[in-house]
Design an enzyme around this catalytic site. Structure first.
Site, PDB file in Angstrom:
ATOM      1  N   PHE A  14       0.823  -1.390   0.061  1.00 31.28           N
ATOM      2  CA  PHE A  14       0.123  -0.093  -0.011  1.00 31.28           C
ATOM      3  C   PHE A  14       0.914   1.402   0.095  1.00 31.28           C
ATOM      4  CE2 PHE A  14      -2.160  -3.163   2.415  1.00 31.28           C
ATOM      5  CZ  PHE A  14      -3.217  -3.639   1.480  1.00 31.28           C
ATOM      6  N   ASP A  67       6.882  -9.950  11.364  1.00 31.19           N
ATOM      7  CA  ASP A  67       5.697  -9.829  11.130  1.00 31.19           C
ATOM      8  C   ASP A  67       5.127 -11.157  11.620  1.00 31.19           C
ATOM      9  OD1 ASP A  67       2.992  -9.885   9.727  1.00 31.19           O
ATOM     10  OD2 ASP A  67       3.465  -8.235   8.658  1.00 31.19           O
ATOM     11  N   HIS A 140      -2.296  -0.727  13.291  1.00 28.47           N
ATOM     12  CA  HIS A 140      -2.852   0.804  13.418  1.00 28.47           C
ATOM     13  C   HIS A 140      -3.841   0.965  14.381  1.00 28.47           C
ATOM     14  CE1 HIS A 140      -0.473   1.242   9.935  1.00 28.47           C
ATOM     15  NE2 HIS A 140      -1.161   2.063   9.451  1.00 28.47           N
ATOM     16  N   ASP A 166       2.130   5.932   7.859  1.00 21.62           N
ATOM     17  CA  ASP A 166       0.595   6.312   8.105  1.00 21.62           C
ATOM     18  C   ASP A 166       0.500   7.355   9.239  1.00 21.62           C
ATOM     19  OD1 ASP A 166      -0.188   4.710   6.009  1.00 21.62           O
ATOM     20  OD2 ASP A 166      -0.235   2.912   7.110  1.00 21.62           O
TER      21      ASP A 166
END
Length: 212
Positions: A14, A67, A140, A166
């Site tokens: 993204f 991750d 997030h 972000d």
């Protein structure tokens, strides 16, 4: 650089190109100056990992990517960023690990990447080596963003860089958890903002104890 940017643009993910270029510039600078590993939280399918790996390779160090590969909140079924092609048909759960491995392999960067499969706070607890750059681009929610900051920001070496993705000061533009950890870093007294590109923020660590 042309090859890695082509691979970046072809990979699932993204991050827009302008922010990718800013991350790449920060990674190259940190790797060249400190020669320490570059670490990201939030691998997804490896789009940004390629930039860190190429920068690390040029300086004789490595990119470490952390991750659990089960997808963040917004990537689950029914949410905006859900990709059904990433669902493992046997488990019914998101699994981005195979796509990540293919992304890094096809870019020819496997030997410059250490992939750690696990949850960020747990990995941070057992990590001891100082880092030249930490790139936070994980979950997030406040819980996850705060956990990433508290776990990894203290491990940024003096002169190293903390990069947060972000960051949206205006709630109308996006979630506020990355913005809040960005503000925590600035108010800590040991991080100074040195670059801004879109929602990407680059901060340099100075001397002093970081209280998280």
């Amino acid at each position: 650089m042309t090859d890695v940017l082509a691979a970046f643009e072809a990979a699932k993910g993204f991050m827009p190109l302008d922010e990718g270029l800013a991350l790449y510039a920060a990674a190259r600078q940190a790797a060249a100056v400190l020669g320490l590993p570059l670490l990201e939280v939030g691998t997804y399918c490896g789009r940004s990992t390629l930039l860190l790996a190429d920068a690390a390779a040029g300086a004789g160090t490595v990119a470490v990517t952390v991750d659990h590969h089960r997808g963040s909140e917004e990537q689950q079924p029914g949410w905006e960023y859900h990709d059904p092609t990433l669902v493992d048909p046997q488990t019914g759960r998101i699994d981005t690990l195979p796509v990540f491995r293919r992304t890094v392999y096809e870019a020819g960067l496997e030997e410059h990447v250490i992939a750690v499969v696990g949850r960020s706070p747990q990995v941070a607890k057992v990590w001891r080596q100082p880092l030249g750059l930490v790139f936070i681009d994980g979950g997030h929610t406040d819980e996850h963003a705060s956990g990433d900051y508290q776990g990894w920001a203290p491990l940024v070496a003096e002169g190293g860089l903390l990069v947060i993705h972000d960051v949206f000061p205006d709630p109308a533009d996006g979630g506020q958890a990355p913005y809040r950890i960005h503000q925590r870093a600035l108010s800590s007294g040991v991080f100074t903002e040195v670059a801004v590109e879109g929602s990407l923020r680059v901060l340099r660590r100075s001397a002093g104890e970081l209280v998280v």
